[in-house]
Design an enzyme around this catalytic site. Structure first.
Site, PDB file in Angstrom:
ATOM      1  N   GLU A  44       8.854  -0.939  10.189  1.00 21.54           N
ATOM      2  CA  GLU A  44       8.461  -0.837   8.783  1.00 21.54           C
ATOM      3  C   GLU A  44       7.552  -2.023   8.452  1.00 21.54           C
ATOM      4  OE1 GLU A  44      10.829  -0.830   4.542  1.00 21.54           O
ATOM      5  OE2 GLU A  44      11.907  -0.091   6.306  1.00 21.54           O
ATOM      6  N   GLU A  55      12.534  -6.207  -4.153  1.00 24.92           N
ATOM      7  CA  GLU A  55      12.791  -7.252  -3.159  1.00 24.92           C
ATOM      8  C   GLU A  55      13.560  -8.428  -3.740  1.00 24.92           C
ATOM      9  OE1 GLU A  55      12.182  -5.987  -0.551  1.00 24.92           O
ATOM     10  OE2 GLU A  55      10.369  -4.792  -0.682  1.00 24.92           O
TER      11      GLU A  55
END
EC number: 4.2.1.20
Length: 260
Positions: A44, A55
């Site tokens: 990824e 995040e």
């Protein structure tokens, strides 16, 4: 044919996440080759964004460093072009809707497809709004990977029916980051998906140790790890590749053990 689905056929899959451009694109290129050689089943690649809402602090900081270093989508595309001359491991881009939209959705997915990128993950696009990106992805031969969370509940069946490649099961509420304990019943999420159709389910968010990976792999088809990999990149900088490769080997072994 789906190379993403095929990546799960040999056993439970391990999927590391790398922030492109942290600490440099040259280092990222070495990291991708090293993780492929260490046995990563899918890689990824995070395309940095200035406001990465999904995040935690580790990957946010990596985004800041990468952007400060001048990374752009075009530079990442050029890196992937070089990588594709040497590795054939399935790869997906993980970024945010604004990055794709501002580049030009059709242009972005066409270039990604030409580079043999296999899929796209956009964590800030709700299922109900995904068709704006899913249609161009389908036209370009790219799979838009859907996410489900512990709060998805009744929507899991809907998401599963429309899913492509694999389903990304978010193991914990909140943002990405290392967690000492994961209490979500991942197995229940996976069973709801499988009740609708047979598609691989990979679990991410909060997984960092081999023990956690083993446990998650016993309930799902694969494990995704981001913050723990990005931490190693922050710690070792330009020399991170061998350390990340060793971590990938260790985690891949744990994931395979969890599948037995």
């Amino acid at each position: 044919m789906s190379r993403l689905r095929d990546a799960f056929k040999a056993g439970k899959a391990f999927i590391p996440f790398i922030t492109c451009g942290d600490p440099s694109l040259a280092a990222t290129e070495r990291l991708v080759r090293a993780t492929a050689e260490a046995g990563a089943d899918i890689i990824e690649l995070g395309i940095p964004f200035s406001d990465p809402t999904a995040e935690g602090p580790v990957i946010q900081a990596a985004n800041v460093r990468a952007l400060a270093g001048g990374v752009t989508a075009d530079k990442i595309f050029a890196m992937v072009r070089r990588l594709r001359e040497r590795i054939d491991t399935p790869m997906v881009f993980m970024t945010y809707a604004n990055v794709v939209y501002s580049y030009g959705t059709e242009s972005f997915v066409k270039i990604a497809s030409d580079l043999e990128i296999d899929g796209l993950i956009l964590p800030d696009v709700p299922f109900e709004e995904k068709e704006e990106f899913a249609a161009p992805c389908r036209a370009a031969g790219l799979e838009l990977v859907s996410l489900i969370a512990p709060t998805s509940n009744d929507r899991i069946s809907l998401i599963a029916r429309a899913a492509e490649g694999f389903v990304y099961c978010v193991s914990s509420l909140g943002v990405t980051g290392v967690r000492s304990e994961i209490t979500t019943d991942v197995g229940a999420m996976v069973r709801l998906v499988k009740k609708e159709r047979e598609i691989p389910c990979a679990v991410g968010f909060g997984i960092s140790t081999p023990e956690q990976a083993r446990r998650m792999a016993s309930a799902a088809d694969g494990v995704i790890v981001g913050s723990a990999v990005v931490k190693l990149c922050a710690q070792y900088g330009e020399e991170a590749a061998p350390y990340v490769a060793e971590y990938v080997r260790e985690m891949k072994a744990a994931v395979r053990e969890g599948g037995r």
